[in-house]
Design a protein around this motif. Structure first.
Motif, mmCIF file in Angstrom:
data_model
loop_
_atom_site.group_PDB
_atom_site.id
_atom_site.type_symbol
_atom_site.label_atom_id
_atom_site.label_comp_id
_atom_site.label_asym_id
_atom_site.label_seq_id
_atom_site.Cartn_x
_atom_site.Cartn_y
_atom_site.Cartn_z
ATOM 1 N N LEU A 86 0.452 -4.106 7.030
ATOM 2 C CA LEU A 86 1.848 -4.418 6.752
ATOM 3 C C LEU A 86 2.445 -3.375 5.820
ATOM 4 C CD1 LEU A 86 1.312 -8.219 5.991
ATOM 5 C CD2 LEU A 86 2.013 -7.224 8.176
ATOM 6 N N ARG A 87 3.753 -3.392 5.686
ATOM 7 C CA ARG A 87 4.421 -2.537 4.705
ATOM 8 C C ARG A 87 5.432 -3.371 3.933
ATOM 9 N NH1 ARG A 87 9.477 -1.219 6.647
ATOM 10 N NH2 ARG A 87 9.775 -1.210 8.916
ATOM 11 N N ASP A 88 5.816 -2.864 2.784
ATOM 12 C CA ASP A 88 6.780 -3.556 1.931
ATOM 13 C C ASP A 88 8.114 -3.682 2.663
ATOM 14 O OD1 ASP A 88 8.327 -4.568 -0.100
ATOM 15 O OD2 ASP A 88 8.042 -2.880 -1.464
ATOM 16 N N ALA A 89 8.691 -4.881 2.663
ATOM 17 C CA ALA A 89 9.972 -5.097 3.332
ATOM 18 C C ALA A 89 11.139 -4.591 2.508
ATOM 19 C CB ALA A 89 10.163 -6.581 3.626
ATOM 20 N N ASP A 90 10.921 -4.292 1.224
ATOM 21 C CA ASP A 90 11.933 -3.695 0.361
ATOM 22 C C ASP A 90 13.202 -4.541 0.284
ATOM 23 O OD1 ASP A 90 12.950 -1.788 -1.383
ATOM 24 O OD2 ASP A 90 13.835 -0.577 0.222
ATOM 25 N N VAL A 144 9.224 -7.283 12.735
ATOM 26 C CA VAL A 144 9.214 -8.618 12.157
ATOM 27 C C VAL A 144 9.087 -8.472 10.648
ATOM 28 C CG1 VAL A 144 8.015 -10.829 11.984
ATOM 29 C CG2 VAL A 144 8.225 -9.696 14.206
ATOM 30 N N LEU A 145 9.975 -9.132 9.920
ATOM 31 C CA LEU A 145 9.927 -9.146 8.465
ATOM 32 C C LEU A 145 9.666 -10.578 8.018
ATOM 33 C CD1 LEU A 145 12.628 -7.252 9.417
ATOM 34 C CD2 LEU A 145 12.272 -6.489 7.070
ATOM 35 N N THR A 146 8.820 -10.745 7.029
ATOM 36 C CA THR A 146 8.406 -12.071 6.598
ATOM 37 C C THR A 146 8.603 -12.236 5.097
ATOM 38 O OG1 THR A 146 6.120 -11.401 6.201
ATOM 39 C CG2 THR A 146 6.659 -12.169 8.414
ATOM 40 N N GLY A 147 8.762 -13.477 4.696
ATOM 41 C CA GLY A 147 8.907 -13.768 3.276
ATOM 42 C C GLY A 147 8.742 -15.248 3.025
ATOM 43 N N ASP A 205 2.559 -7.981 -7.718
ATOM 44 C CA ASP A 205 1.443 -8.034 -8.653
ATOM 45 C C ASP A 205 0.288 -7.132 -8.228
ATOM 46 O OD1 ASP A 205 2.828 -9.898 -10.196
ATOM 47 O OD2 ASP A 205 2.039 -11.577 -9.032
ATOM 48 N N GLY A 206 0.622 -5.997 -7.625
ATOM 49 C CA GLY A 206 -0.407 -5.027 -7.284
ATOM 50 C C GLY A 206 -1.182 -5.293 -6.017
ATOM 51 N N VAL A 207 -0.810 -6.299 -5.235
ATOM 52 C CA VAL A 207 -1.517 -6.586 -3.990
ATOM 53 C C VAL A 207 -1.161 -5.518 -2.969
ATOM 54 C CG1 VAL A 207 -1.807 -8.225 -2.117
ATOM 55 C CG2 VAL A 207 -1.535 -9.048 -4.452
ATOM 56 N N ASP A 208 -2.175 -4.940 -2.326
ATOM 57 C CA ASP A 208 -1.969 -3.872 -1.346
ATOM 58 C C ASP A 208 -1.823 -4.487 0.032
ATOM 59 O OD1 ASP A 208 -1.851 -1.594 0.127
ATOM 60 O OD2 ASP A 208 -3.944 -1.008 -0.188
ATOM 61 N N ILE A 209 -0.585 -4.744 0.471
ATOM 62 C CA ILE A 209 -0.383 -5.362 1.774
ATOM 63 C C ILE A 209 -0.658 -4.388 2.914
ATOM 64 C CG2 ILE A 209 1.275 -7.039 0.896
ATOM 65 C CD1 ILE A 209 3.507 -5.297 1.981
ATOM 66 N N SER A 210 -0.726 -3.082 2.608
ATOM 67 C CA SER A 210 -1.022 -2.117 3.667
ATOM 68 C C SER A 210 -2.425 -2.308 4.222
ATOM 69 C CB SER A 210 -0.858 -0.689 3.142
ATOM 70 O OG SER A 210 -1.828 -0.395 2.137
ATOM 71 N N ALA A 211 -3.305 -2.912 3.438
ATOM 72 C CA ALA A 211 -4.659 -3.180 3.922
ATOM 73 C C ALA A 211 -4.653 -4.171 5.081
ATOM 74 C CB ALA A 211 -5.532 -3.717 2.781
ATOM 75 N N LEU A 251 12.365 -10.929 1.132
ATOM 76 C CA LEU A 251 11.320 -10.647 2.108
ATOM 77 C C LEU A 251 10.176 -9.895 1.439
ATOM 78 C CD1 LEU A 251 13.726 -9.428 4.915
ATOM 79 C CD2 LEU A 251 12.462 -11.596 4.929
ATOM 80 N N GLY A 252 8.965 -10.127 1.950
ATOM 81 C CA GLY A 252 7.804 -9.515 1.318
ATOM 82 C C GLY A 252 7.132 -8.422 2.111
ATOM 83 N N ALA A 253 7.140 -8.548 3.451
ATOM 84 C CA ALA A 253 6.379 -7.602 4.258
ATOM 85 C C ALA A 253 7.044 -7.408 5.602
ATOM 86 C CB ALA A 253 4.945 -8.102 4.451
ATOM 87 N N ALA A 254 6.711 -6.300 6.256
ATOM 88 C CA ALA A 254 7.266 -5.989 7.567
ATOM 89 C C ALA A 254 6.200 -5.344 8.426
ATOM 90 C CB ALA A 254 8.472 -5.061 7.437
ATOM 91 N N ILE A 255 6.336 -5.516 9.737
ATOM 92 C CA ILE A 255 5.441 -4.861 10.670
ATOM 93 C C ILE A 255 6.220 -4.498 11.924
ATOM 94 C CG2 ILE A 255 4.654 -7.044 11.705
ATOM 95 C CD1 ILE A 255 1.893 -5.683 12.046
ATOM 96 N N THR A 256 6.001 -3.293 12.427
ATOM 97 C CA THR A 256 6.622 -2.852 13.671
ATOM 98 C C THR A 256 5.769 -3.297 14.842
ATOM 99 O OG1 THR A 256 7.593 -0.920 12.577
ATOM 100 C CG2 THR A 256 7.436 -0.862 14.976
ATOM 101 N N LEU A 257 6.397 -3.864 15.854
ATOM 102 C CA LEU A 257 5.664 -4.357 17.015
ATOM 103 C C LEU A 257 5.270 -3.205 17.921
ATOM 104 C CD1 LEU A 257 7.835 -7.508 17.818
ATOM 105 C CD2 LEU A 257 5.803 -7.324 16.371
ATOM 106 N N ALA A 258 4.091 -3.324 18.503
ATOM 107 C CA ALA A 258 3.545 -2.221 19.287
ATOM 108 C C ALA A 258 4.167 -2.087 20.668
ATOM 109 C CB ALA A 258 2.032 -2.404 19.430
#
Length: 285
Positions: free
Chosen positions: A24-28, A45-48, A15-21, A32-39
């Motif tokens: 995070l990035r789209d998990a595609d 980690v992918l979450t949903g 619905d247009g929410v910018d998870i990059s803010a 799942l909704g979002a993903a983040i690479t660990l430093a």
């Protein structure tokens, strides 16, 4: 594809929410909704969030009155997560606990892939917890854990272009889901994909297909969990068309590789390793 027995818009995005803010990035992936690479270790980690109102197809996987994410759903999650870090082979995945979806509300899901070891192997885990926040670390339940790698040469499998295979004898499957229902497995239409089966010695061949209303959704998966689950239903048939006393339930998966995505129909070959009592199957689709 080998086995030892083989969001709708998420709460993070859509619905247009910018998870990059939020970094995070789209998990595609539809689960799942979002993903983040660990430093610190190049893991991910992918979450949903899963719920029967946002993922109604899962409600068709009713086991003894409980709506469960099928074991094939964990395989799909692990393969997708591995693909994000260049690991296309699911070397092993062991299911530890069922993931039950509540009638109302949902569950948060985390798929975590660790950093690569010296041989390039990465750990993978799938956890969930109820929607409520503030539960602390004890709220999380481990459902599956295993290992991913880049894999090796593609295994040679039986050619399935000649269909049905030469020498295979047709087996009736018309009452397969009535039998499973009597055993407590109330599969809905999305999971009633077994259409035909043949047997040749200890090998079983089958056709499975998703209902037409699921075809578009299937294009968003590597392999729709309901379709892969239906592929294993062929293992319940025997020479005479009778069914074994217990249904086949996946609990450990080995050497799973996905070579094509978005299928709506499969040709299936189920072989067996070890004794029949071991329930160790090799599944090629």
């Amino acid at each position: 594809l080998g086995t030892r027995e083989y969001m709708a818009d998420s709460w993070y995005g859509g619905d247009g929410v910018d998870i990059s803010a939020a970094g995070l990035r789209d998990a595609d992936h539809p689960l799942l909704g979002a993903a983040i690479t660990l430093a610190d270790n190049d893991g991910i980690v992918l979450t949903g969030r899963l719920a029967v109102d946002t993922h109604p197809w899962i409600a068709d996987h009713d086991v003894l009155g409980n709506v469960l994410l099928p074991g094939t759903g964990f395989v799909e999650l692990a393969l997708h997560a591995g693909g994000q870090v260049g690991c296309g082979l699911l070397e092993e995945l062991t299911l530890q606990a069922p993931l039950v979806l509540p009638p109302e509300g949902g569950v948060q899901v985390q798929v975590a892939v660790g950093g690569a070891d010296a041989s390039g192997v990465r750990s993978v885990t799938v956890h969930s917890r109820a929607d409520a926040w503030g539960q602390g670390p004890d709220g999380w339940v481990l459902h599956a854990q295993g290992a991913l790698s880049a894999g090796g040469p593609v295994r040679t499998v039986e050619e399935l272009s000649v269909w049905p295979p030469a020498g295979a004898v047709a087996v009736g499957v018309g009452d397969a889901y009535d039998t499973l229902l009597r055993q407590g497995y109330a599969y809905g239409p999305v999971f009633q994909g077994l259409k035909a089966a043949w047997r040749r010695g200890d090998d079983v061949f089958a056709e499975v297909e998703l209902p037409e209303e699921s075809w578009e959704e299937a294009g968003r998966f590597g392999l729709h969990p309901a379709l892969l689950d239906a592929a294993m239903h062929a293992a319940i048939v025997d020479d005479s068309g009778e069914r074994d006393g217990e249904p086949v339930l996946p609990f450990v998966w080995n050497d799973v590789t996905l070579h094509a995505t978005g299928a709506t129909r499969l040709r299936v070959h189920i072989g067996q390793t070890g004794s029949a009592a071991d329930n160790n199957l090799v599944l090629n689709v």
